[in-house]
Design a protein around this motif. Structure first.
Motif, mmCIF file in Angstrom:
data_model
loop_
_atom_site.group_PDB
_atom_site.id
_atom_site.type_symbol
_atom_site.label_atom_id
_atom_site.label_comp_id
_atom_site.label_asym_id
_atom_site.label_seq_id
_atom_site.Cartn_x
_atom_site.Cartn_y
_atom_site.Cartn_z
ATOM 1 N N LEU A 151 0.831 -1.205 0.000
ATOM 2 C CA LEU A 151 0.000 0.000 0.000
ATOM 3 C C LEU A 151 0.868 1.258 0.000
ATOM 4 O O LEU A 151 0.604 2.209 -0.757
ATOM 5 N N PHE A 152 1.878 1.291 0.839
ATOM 6 C CA PHE A 152 2.744 2.460 0.936
ATOM 7 C C PHE A 152 3.393 2.777 -0.416
ATOM 8 O O PHE A 152 3.350 3.920 -0.891
ATOM 9 N N THR A 153 3.965 1.765 -1.056
ATOM 10 C CA THR A 153 4.642 1.972 -2.339
ATOM 11 C C THR A 153 3.670 2.440 -3.403
ATOM 12 O O THR A 153 3.956 3.378 -4.165
ATOM 13 N N ASN A 154 2.497 1.818 -3.466
ATOM 14 C CA ASN A 154 1.540 2.190 -4.501
ATOM 15 C C ASN A 154 0.962 3.580 -4.297
ATOM 16 O O ASN A 154 0.693 4.298 -5.275
ATOM 17 N N LEU A 155 0.776 3.997 -3.066
ATOM 18 C CA LEU A 155 0.292 5.357 -2.827
ATOM 19 C C LEU A 155 1.350 6.390 -3.220
ATOM 20 O O LEU A 155 1.022 7.459 -3.754
ATOM 21 N N LEU A 156 2.613 6.077 -2.973
ATOM 22 C CA LEU A 156 3.676 6.974 -3.427
ATOM 23 C C LEU A 156 3.687 7.073 -4.952
ATOM 24 O O LEU A 156 3.844 8.162 -5.521
ATOM 25 N N LEU A 157 3.516 5.927 -5.619
ATOM 26 C CA LEU A 157 3.459 5.940 -7.079
ATOM 27 C C LEU A 157 2.239 6.699 -7.579
ATOM 28 O O LEU A 157 2.340 7.517 -8.505
ATOM 29 N N ARG A 158 1.090 6.461 -6.963
ATOM 30 C CA ARG A 158 -0.135 7.138 -7.384
ATOM 31 C C ARG A 158 -0.023 8.647 -7.220
ATOM 32 O O ARG A 158 -0.537 9.416 -8.044
ATOM 33 N N ASN A 159 0.654 9.070 -6.153
ATOM 34 C CA ASN A 159 0.840 10.501 -5.907
ATOM 35 C C ASN A 159 1.985 11.101 -6.717
ATOM 36 O O ASN A 159 2.362 12.251 -6.519
ATOM 37 N N ASN A 160 2.533 10.289 -7.616
ATOM 38 C CA ASN A 160 3.588 10.749 -8.523
ATOM 39 C C ASN A 160 4.808 11.256 -7.752
ATOM 40 O O ASN A 160 5.399 12.278 -8.103
ATOM 41 N N LEU A 161 5.182 10.522 -6.701
ATOM 42 C CA LEU A 161 6.276 10.954 -5.841
ATOM 43 C C LEU A 161 7.607 10.281 -6.154
ATOM 44 O O LEU A 161 8.606 10.558 -5.504
ATOM 45 N N LEU A 162 7.630 9.388 -7.148
ATOM 46 C CA LEU A 162 8.904 8.807 -7.574
ATOM 47 C C LEU A 162 9.307 9.402 -8.905
ATOM 48 O O LEU A 162 8.468 9.612 -9.782
ATOM 49 N N SER A 163 10.606 9.673 -9.040
ATOM 50 C CA SER A 163 11.114 10.473 -10.141
ATOM 51 C C SER A 163 11.835 9.624 -11.184
ATOM 52 O O SER A 163 13.000 9.282 -10.998
ATOM 53 N N PRO A 164 11.160 9.265 -12.288
ATOM 54 C CA PRO A 164 11.858 8.527 -13.341
ATOM 55 C C PRO A 164 12.489 9.490 -14.339
ATOM 56 O O PRO A 164 11.954 10.565 -14.559
ATOM 57 N N PRO A 165 13.552 9.007 -15.064
ATOM 58 C CA PRO A 165 14.494 8.028 -14.525
ATOM 59 C C PRO A 165 15.521 8.745 -13.649
ATOM 60 O O PRO A 165 15.598 9.972 -13.726
ATOM 61 N N PRO A 166 16.344 8.088 -12.865
ATOM 62 C CA PRO A 166 16.502 6.644 -12.708
ATOM 63 C C PRO A 166 15.997 6.186 -11.348
ATOM 64 O O PRO A 166 16.755 5.617 -10.560
ATOM 65 N N ALA A 167 14.772 6.463 -10.999
ATOM 66 C CA ALA A 167 14.255 6.090 -9.677
ATOM 67 C C ALA A 167 14.364 4.588 -9.442
ATOM 68 O O ALA A 167 14.276 3.787 -10.379
ATOM 69 N N ARG A 168 14.533 4.230 -8.172
ATOM 70 C CA ARG A 168 14.607 2.815 -7.794
ATOM 71 C C ARG A 168 13.707 2.554 -6.590
ATOM 72 O O ARG A 168 13.645 3.361 -5.656
ATOM 73 N N ILE A 169 13.044 1.393 -6.621
ATOM 74 C CA ILE A 169 12.280 0.885 -5.479
ATOM 75 C C ILE A 169 12.984 -0.381 -5.011
ATOM 76 O O ILE A 169 13.049 -1.372 -5.746
ATOM 77 N N ILE A 170 13.508 -0.345 -3.800
ATOM 78 C CA ILE A 170 14.241 -1.477 -3.247
ATOM 79 C C ILE A 170 13.457 -2.028 -2.062
ATOM 80 O O ILE A 170 13.139 -1.285 -1.125
ATOM 81 N N THR A 171 13.139 -3.310 -2.100
ATOM 82 C CA THR A 171 12.401 -3.950 -1.018
ATOM 83 C C THR A 171 13.272 -5.049 -0.423
ATOM 84 O O THR A 171 13.670 -5.986 -1.114
ATOM 85 N N VAL A 172 13.571 -4.891 0.853
ATOM 86 C CA VAL A 172 14.455 -5.847 1.530
ATOM 87 C C VAL A 172 13.672 -7.122 1.850
ATOM 88 O O VAL A 172 12.694 -7.092 2.597
ATOM 89 N N SER A 173 14.104 -8.229 1.278
ATOM 90 C CA SER A 173 13.505 -9.532 1.552
ATOM 91 C C SER A 173 14.452 -10.293 2.482
ATOM 92 O O SER A 173 15.093 -9.702 3.347
ATOM 93 N N SER A 174 14.563 -11.584 2.303
ATOM 94 C CA SER A 174 15.413 -12.412 3.155
ATOM 95 C C SER A 174 15.555 -13.792 2.531
ATOM 96 O O SER A 174 14.656 -14.265 1.820
ATOM 97 N N ALA A 175 16.672 -14.453 2.838
ATOM 98 C CA ALA A 175 16.801 -15.861 2.467
ATOM 99 C C ALA A 175 15.726 -16.686 3.152
ATOM 100 O O ALA A 175 15.416 -17.806 2.717
ATOM 101 N N GLY A 176 15.117 -16.132 4.196
ATOM 102 C CA GLY A 176 14.010 -16.802 4.875
ATOM 103 C C GLY A 176 12.810 -17.035 3.990
ATOM 104 O O GLY A 176 11.903 -17.802 4.354
ATOM 105 N N HIS A 177 12.774 -16.396 2.802
ATOM 106 C CA HIS A 177 11.656 -16.629 1.882
ATOM 107 C C HIS A 177 11.579 -18.104 1.486
ATOM 108 O O HIS A 177 10.499 -18.596 1.115
ATOM 109 N N ARG A 178 12.684 -18.824 1.588
ATOM 110 C CA ARG A 178 12.701 -20.233 1.211
ATOM 111 C C ARG A 178 11.858 -21.094 2.158
ATOM 112 O O ARG A 178 11.497 -22.216 1.831
#
Length: 348
Positions: A151-178
């Motif tokens: 929700l947070f990421t999509n609301l930022l995108l909807r509000n046009n708050l990310l600046s392309p290019p070269p904007a990046r969205i980084i989401t920290v996952s984990s090896a625990g996903h296995r």
């Protein structure tokens, strides 16, 4: 391939920031999940070392935000008085109300004319007992680590708050996903008899989980498995973003930061901690623990690749259940249903 094949598990975030200083200076960066004993803080310090224009730190606890801001001002007094503006935002990813308030505040801070160049979705929890989100009744780990981030990421995108290019969205996952795929049939882990009726492809790690990882509470809740599902969701979410933002000049990557002693595991059973020490040969420092995040956020070479997931500052393959495009589409639709809104990325 990344542009620095020599980077590895012992590379620090500070070293990565220095190598990509030109990608940081004058930029606007938002980091979630900030606490003085976590990789959110080390990530913020690494970025602050190279004078971004605006560094927005977002987290649930005001005192922790202020402590990290003080660390930055103490370590880089010249940068933060002449070059870098540091702003703090209250954000509880388990609460949709808090998320919406935070996006409103971020919109104000950026003044609608300074967009985000880098979004670091770093915040996460790992609970040991069954808990639910305050306003949606979702299992708390999934509701925070994935739905809140979605929700947070999509609301930022909807509000046009990310600046392309070269904007990046980084989401920290984990090896625990296995540890677990997405349990679409019971993502809240509400059925205590689940293992008896589990649909094909939705059961957690086999062979059986090692030692203490298999321990459940009396009501059948297993915090390691719910955490694993949420981290799989982070990767599937990033996969969907990659596919649908490719033409917008916004990159999306995810990663395993390594094994680090942080507040994420503060409530873990001592036996679980002992199990981690059995299976992990090298424990990273906080500065080493943010290095892969920094590579994902900064390395221009990543734009020329089809990579998705990084480990120890280099691309790696997540488990097959975390790179299933059908599952990514299914998770996106489920997430829209949960938050009660549709997000069509191509329309933003």
């Amino acid at each position: 391939m990344t542009s620095h094949p020599e980077f590895n598990e012992r590379t620090t975030g500070t070293e990565v920031a220095s190598a990509f200083a030109d990608q940081i200076r004058g930029r606007t960066i938002l980091i979630t999940g900030i606490g003085p004993k976590g990789i959110g803080a080390s990530t913020a310090l690494a970025f602050a070392s190279q004078s971004p224009a605006l560094l927005i730190l977002a987290s649930r606890t005001k005192s922790k935000l202020e402590a990290v801001a003080d660390q930055i001002r103490t370590k880089f007094p010249h940068h933060t008085t002449t070059n870098t503006r540091v702003e703090l935002v209250s954000l509880d990813l388990s609460s949709q109300h808090s998320i919406r308030q935070a996006v409103t505040e971020i919109t104000r801070l950026t003044n609608n004319n300074r967009k985000l160049d880098i979004l670091i979705n770093n915040a996460a929890i790992n609970t040991t007992t069954r808990q639910t989100t305050p306003d949606g009744g979702l299992e708390l780990t999934f509701g925070t680590n994935h739905i809140g981030t979605f929700l947070f990421t999509n609301l930022l995108l909807r509000n046009n708050l990310l600046s392309p290019p070269p904007a990046r969205i980084i989401t920290v996952s984990s090896a625990g996903h296995r540890l677990s795929p997405m349990r679409f049939s019971d993502y809240n882990f509400s059925d205590p008899t689940y293992r008896e009726v589990v649909p094909a492809g939705e059961d957690h790690m086999r062979p059986p989980l090692p030692g203490a990882f298999a321990k459940c509470t009396e009501d059948g809740y297993n915090g390691m498995v719910t955490y694993g599902q949420s981290k799989t969701a982070n990767i599937l979410f990033t996969l969907y973003l990659q596919r649908h933002l490719a033409g917008r000049g916004i990159g999306a990557f995810t990663l395993h930061p390594g094994t680090i002693e942080t507040e994420l595991g503060r409530d873990q059973d001592p036996e679980v901690k002992e199990e981690f020490h059995k299976i992990e040969a090298y424990w990273k420092s906080l500065d080493e623990g943010c290095a892969t995040t920094m590579v994902a956020a900064l390395d221009p070479a990543l734009d020329e690749t089809k990579g998705l997931y990084l480990v120890d500052c280099q691309f790696s393959d997540p488990h097959p259940h975390a790179k299933d495009e059908v599952a990514a589409e299914r998770l996106w639709k489920l997430s829209e249903e949960i938050v009660g809104e549709n997000f069509t990325l191509e329309d933003f």
